[in-house]
Write an enzyme that holds these catalytic residues in place. Structure first.
Site, short mmCIF file in Angstrom:
data_model
loop_
_atom_site.label_atom_id
_atom_site.label_comp_id
_atom_site.label_asym_id
_atom_site.label_seq_id
_atom_site.Cartn_x
_atom_site.Cartn_y
_atom_site.Cartn_z
N HIS A 82 47.04 1.33 19.06
CA HIS A 82 47.14 -0.06 18.59
C HIS A 82 48.49 -0.64 18.96
CE1 HIS A 82 43.27 0.07 16.66
NE2 HIS A 82 43.63 1.21 16.09
N ALA A 146 51.99 8.06 7.38
CA ALA A 146 52.06 6.60 7.43
C ALA A 146 53.03 6.09 6.36
CB ALA A 146 50.67 6.00 7.21
#
Length: 190
Positions: A82, A146
């Site tokens: 991404h 994350a």
């Protein structure tokens, strides 16, 4: 050169289950485009064409949302999934077979002209929106969760999470202790 480009496409196909074809990857993967533009900018950088390298790097950021400083050192088969918002600083070292998700920052912690950005060894995975600051080393095959904020070295093969990042076993223990404190005393505790 073409072998390296094919290797990058194979890596994207292997690391992204959403990838359906090599054509799709080549045409629509901004993380891949960012790595390719970085390689061109880096070639200019090491030949002392610094302004041209920075301009190409800036164009890469504009087109892909990924900023990889042309002075950084990037190994083979880096895949930025991404990618949007990813920043790799000038003195960062990124090993082979590294996977980074969107929003990752490999940032500096000094204003001096010295090694001030992280080193990611081979096989590292860095989760979305993780921040790794300073001349720390993330060891081979380690995983940064994350949103983690890494300010200390991460041993090889370790998974770290949290702010500041801690190995998962330590973080789990802290979570369990915190949850127990929130529940209050257990029945029979007097």
């Amino acid at each position: 050169m073409f072998d390296r480009l094919r290797d990058d496409v194979r890596t994207a196909l292997a690391k992204d289950p959403a990838a359906t074809s090599a054509t799709e990857v080549v045409l629509t993967y901004p993380g891949l485009h960012a790595v390719w533009l970085y390689r061109l900018a880096h070639a200019l950088w090491v030949r002392d064409h610094r302004l041209g390298a920075r301009l190409l790097s800036h164009l890469g950021r504009l087109l892909t949302g990924v900023e990889i400083h042309p002075g950084a050192t990037v190994g083979d088969r880096l895949f930025v999934d991404h990618g949007m918002g990813t920043v790799v600083g000038e003195t960062a070292d990124v090993g082979d077979d590294v996977l980074m998700y969107h929003g990752v920052t490999l940032g500096g912690a000094s204003m001096r002209r010295e090694k001030r950005h992280p080193t990611l060894e081979d096989g590292v995975t860095v989760g979305a929106d993780a921040t790794i600051i300073g001349p720390v080393t993330v060891g081979e095959n380690a995983t940064v969760g994350a949103g983690a904020v890494v300010v200390d070295d991460v041993p090889p093969g370790t998974t770290v999470v949290g702010n500041p990042a801690r190995p998962v076993s330590e973080a789990d223990g802290d979570i369990e202790e915190s949850a127990a404190a929130d529940r209050g005393p257990s029945p029979g505790d007097d």
